[in-house]
Motif scaffolding. Sequence first.
Motif, short mmCIF file in Angstrom:
data_model
loop_
_atom_site.label_atom_id
_atom_site.label_comp_id
_atom_site.label_asym_id
_atom_site.label_seq_id
_atom_site.Cartn_x
_atom_site.Cartn_y
_atom_site.Cartn_z
N ILE A 342 -3.03 3.45 13.95
CA ILE A 342 -2.34 2.17 13.78
C ILE A 342 -2.76 1.23 14.89
CG2 ILE A 342 -0.10 1.02 13.58
CD1 ILE A 342 1.09 3.74 12.84
N SER A 343 -3.15 0.03 14.52
CA SER A 343 -3.50 -1.01 15.48
C SER A 343 -2.71 -2.27 15.14
CB SER A 343 -5.01 -1.29 15.42
OG SER A 343 -5.36 -2.36 16.25
N THR A 344 -1.98 -2.80 16.13
CA THR A 344 -1.12 -3.96 15.91
C THR A 344 -1.40 -5.02 16.95
OG1 THR A 344 0.62 -2.50 15.04
CG2 THR A 344 1.26 -4.75 15.63
N THR A 345 -1.60 -6.25 16.49
CA THR A 345 -1.82 -7.39 17.38
C THR A 345 -0.84 -8.50 17.02
OG1 THR A 345 -4.18 -6.87 17.57
CG2 THR A 345 -3.50 -9.10 18.17
N THR A 346 -0.20 -9.07 18.04
CA THR A 346 0.68 -10.21 17.82
C THR A 346 0.32 -11.32 18.80
OG1 THR A 346 2.40 -9.51 19.38
CG2 THR A 346 2.55 -8.66 17.14
N ALA A 347 0.54 -12.54 18.37
CA ALA A 347 0.32 -13.71 19.24
C ALA A 347 1.37 -14.75 18.90
CB ALA A 347 -1.08 -14.28 19.05
N GLU A 348 1.89 -15.43 19.92
CA GLU A 348 2.94 -16.43 19.68
C GLU A 348 2.81 -17.54 20.72
OE1 GLU A 348 7.72 -16.59 18.69
OE2 GLU A 348 6.85 -14.79 19.61
N MET A 349 3.07 -18.76 20.25
CA MET A 349 3.14 -19.94 21.12
C MET A 349 4.44 -20.67 20.80
SD MET A 349 0.54 -23.19 21.45
CE MET A 349 -0.78 -22.16 22.08
N ARG A 375 -1.78 -6.00 11.45
CA ARG A 375 -1.69 -4.56 11.60
C ARG A 375 -2.66 -3.87 10.66
NH1 ARG A 375 2.01 -0.81 9.04
NH2 ARG A 375 3.31 -2.57 8.40
N GLU A 376 -3.36 -2.87 11.18
CA GLU A 376 -4.25 -2.04 10.40
C GLU A 376 -3.81 -0.60 10.52
OE1 GLU A 376 -8.27 -2.66 11.57
OE2 GLU A 376 -8.23 -4.82 11.21
N THR A 377 -3.71 0.09 9.37
CA THR A 377 -3.28 1.48 9.35
C THR A 377 -4.24 2.29 8.50
OG1 THR A 377 -0.95 0.81 9.56
CG2 THR A 377 -1.40 3.06 8.86
N ASP A 378 -4.85 3.31 9.10
CA ASP A 378 -5.72 4.24 8.38
C ASP A 378 -5.01 5.58 8.32
OD1 ASP A 378 -7.72 2.28 8.22
OD2 ASP A 378 -8.56 2.89 10.14
N LEU A 379 -4.89 6.14 7.11
CA LEU A 379 -4.19 7.40 6.90
C LEU A 379 -5.13 8.47 6.37
CD1 LEU A 379 -1.64 9.22 6.45
CD2 LEU A 379 -1.47 8.17 4.17
N ARG A 381 -4.36 12.23 4.86
CA ARG A 381 -3.40 13.27 4.53
C ARG A 381 -4.17 14.54 4.14
NH1 ARG A 381 0.72 13.84 -0.68
NH2 ARG A 381 2.12 15.37 0.28
N GLN A 382 -3.79 15.65 4.78
CA GLN A 382 -4.40 16.95 4.49
C GLN A 382 -3.30 17.91 4.08
OE1 GLN A 382 -6.06 17.03 8.49
NE2 GLN A 382 -8.11 17.23 7.60
N ARG A 383 -3.43 18.42 2.87
CA ARG A 383 -2.39 19.28 2.32
C ARG A 383 -3.03 20.53 1.73
NH1 ARG A 383 1.82 17.67 -2.54
NH2 ARG A 383 3.50 19.10 -1.98
N THR A 384 -2.43 21.68 1.97
CA THR A 384 -2.96 22.93 1.46
C THR A 384 -3.15 22.86 -0.06
OG1 THR A 384 -1.74 24.07 3.20
CG2 THR A 384 -2.60 25.43 1.40
N ASP A 385 -4.30 23.32 -0.52
CA ASP A 385 -4.62 23.39 -1.96
C ASP A 385 -4.79 22.03 -2.61
OD1 ASP A 385 -4.56 26.12 -1.79
OD2 ASP A 385 -2.55 26.34 -2.60
N ASN A 386 -4.91 20.99 -1.81
CA ASN A 386 -5.14 19.65 -2.35
C ASN A 386 -6.32 19.02 -1.63
OD1 ASN A 386 -2.36 20.07 -3.42
ND2 ASN A 386 -2.61 17.94 -4.02
N ALA A 387 -7.02 18.14 -2.32
CA ALA A 387 -8.09 17.39 -1.68
C ALA A 387 -7.49 16.42 -0.68
CB ALA A 387 -8.90 16.64 -2.74
N ASP A 388 -8.25 16.11 0.37
CA ASP A 388 -7.79 15.14 1.36
C ASP A 388 -7.55 13.79 0.71
OD1 ASP A 388 -8.07 17.12 3.18
OD2 ASP A 388 -9.82 16.28 4.20
N PHE A 389 -6.56 13.09 1.25
CA PHE A 389 -6.23 11.75 0.76
C PHE A 389 -6.41 10.76 1.90
CE2 PHE A 389 -3.10 8.33 0.46
CZ PHE A 389 -3.34 7.82 -0.81
N ASN A 390 -7.11 9.67 1.63
CA ASN A 390 -7.34 8.63 2.63
C ASN A 390 -6.83 7.30 2.10
OD1 ASN A 390 -9.39 9.86 4.77
ND2 ASN A 390 -10.00 10.59 2.74
N SER A 391 -6.29 6.47 2.99
CA SER A 391 -5.91 5.12 2.61
C SER A 391 -6.13 4.17 3.78
CB SER A 391 -4.45 5.06 2.15
OG SER A 391 -3.57 5.25 3.23
N ASP A 392 -6.36 2.90 3.44
CA ASP A 392 -6.50 1.83 4.42
C ASP A 392 -5.54 0.71 4.03
OD1 ASP A 392 -8.75 2.94 5.94
OD2 ASP A 392 -9.90 2.59 4.12
N TYR A 393 -4.73 0.30 5.00
CA TYR A 393 -3.75 -0.76 4.76
C TYR A 393 -3.86 -1.79 5.87
CZ TYR A 393 0.85 -3.00 4.24
OH TYR A 393 1.87 -3.91 4.08
#
Length: 698
Positions: A342-349, A375-379, A381-393
Amino acid sequence: MHFTLNPLYPSVLAMAVLTANESVATNRSMNNDLPVIYITSGVRGAALNQVPASLTAVNQETLQKQPTSHTEAMPSLAPNVNSSHGASRARFFQIRGIGERSQFIGPVNPSVGVTMDGIDMSNIGAAATLMDAQQVEILRGPQGTLYGANALAGLIHIRSNDPTTKTQGRVETTLATYNTRSLTAAVGGPVNENVGYRVAIQSNRSDGFMENDYLDKSHTNNIDETFLRGKLRIQANDHHMLDLTGFYADVDNGYDAFSLDNNRHTLSDQPGHDRLESSALALKSTWTGHNAFTLETSLSHSSADQEYGYDEDWAYPFFFTNPDDPTEDWGYNWFDNYKRDISTTTAEMRFISAPGAELFNGTTDWVTGVYYYHRETDLLRQRTDNADFNSDYTTSRFAVYGQLESRLSDVLRLTSGLRFEQSEFDYSDSDSVTSDEDDLLAGGRLALEYLANQNRTYYALVSAGYKVGGVNADTNLPEEQRAFETESLWNYEVGAKSNLLDNRLQTQVALFYQRRNDAQIKGYRTISMPSGGTSFIDYIDNTDQAYSYGLEAEAQWQVTPAINLFGGLGLLETQLNDSGAAFDGRDSAQSPSYQFMLGAAFKHSQHWFSGIEVEGKDEFYFSDSHNQRSDSYTLVNAHIGYQTPDWSIRLWGRNLTNEHYAVRGFYFGNDPRIDWAETQYTQLGSPRQIGITAAVNF
């Protein structure tokens, strides 16, 4: 019950016997006056009784008496505020029945914002420490003008101690049952006449409250945390001040909290974990070089590597076998793991009117500002007996806002604020789900104050907030449930705040009604797996409408210089309305009808002190997806100690009656011994704990 010593701690304890609780020693200097509390989460600092909203301010003295320095301690101190576990620490908060309870594969925008020294901590709650905190402010209701989509239900605002003009510091250590150890040190002072600093470090260790009978271990639900914060204050010239804050967190906690037998004994062969490594940097600039305004600018950036995993079956291989064939395992053995970057950037004036630059014949102070959030979030998910799951938000928001504070007469003040926010997000995952959306949102507030006299204020408030929509990631959901809409919230509130009995009694009370449109409701579906067990589909949906109403009251009374009484009460009624849903007409989850806290603090002599607190909570639904509820409960806490102006030592006990109570609950089938019948499973709150805390100020 466990009580062992790390080799480091005997020497620490010996030093800590010569310790102090600075705030107790210096508080009120044996007179009857209560201190004036100033609120800093608004545009300008203001006394608590002059802020037209329901909020709780927790000062340093109270924070230092808590058994944990994590924000999960806050719900016991503030009416109508709750937290949800499901991890090693409470990550999510609910205010007036609104707020998330968990996060799995879907992206989440929290309803309750958490900020610490200008850093947005809302998505990395495990790092929200109260280490060296000066004050915590808990704002209830939408904060639409200043915080927008970050605080639909409210805000927890943490402010740590600033650099000081002379060198001073504090060292505090705690030893407690369950092999609990904590050490906090903070020091600050001047570098030269224009630069000051403050550095704080904290280490928390505990075996936790669970026993893993299969592994024969008592620390699979342990706490292992290290936090570090540094602050610099630079007076660049007569008109310009810079505040720089750096923060680092290293959390390596265990997560083994659920048992098939609903007790404190687990059977997991793969105990889970709740890990976080996070760093953050914030810069605030305050410039007063213009006659018409003060210019405040701020910039913050945080990065976090989260890893959250758990033994999904809560058992071990061949825990339950075919009675006719012991080699045939009738259970399942799965582990579910989530890694987020997770990467988060804020700016305010922000431009704030200076004295003499008021509008409308000098009657109206003003503020206007712009705000940016990314904000950028890369996920993974690794679960037994399942293929890995990736997401980008990725989500971005840009807002403009303004607020006017008008003196209509000697006794009437009107505050009006408005915020427009442009929000957009992009989502994609390895299941070929993609979504992007943008929205223009608006919120604000209108508050009228009546100053009956210098000690009593009445107010009426209308405020509006919003929370952006999003996407549900699981492809097993029907198409119509793949996305959810923006939620809006209208809050109507009246209240009174008073300083009575020559400032020996402070009270505040608020009545509120809230209406949520397109309320975002968390739910889940279950799927029976071919290999046994249950798979969960976690999603968010919109209900037609939801509302809540209730009361919040707090009081503190300095009866004599030696006796202080205090308490808080929250009453809450909620309802979800959706003709097509099973929860239609039912209370919202995590919304007890009452919460209370009553306490007394005593000074028996110049040095001896003690205190007792009783806190209670009504039953509440664990989820909006099933009808299981917690039991109501009452906890008793107490302490006794000895102090001097330079040191103190305190013996304390939490949950002295060893009440069993639940902090999280699920309802599904997970036990092959009962043919996978749906059952309520709960995570239990902290049992009785006894500890000793000592501190030295210098």
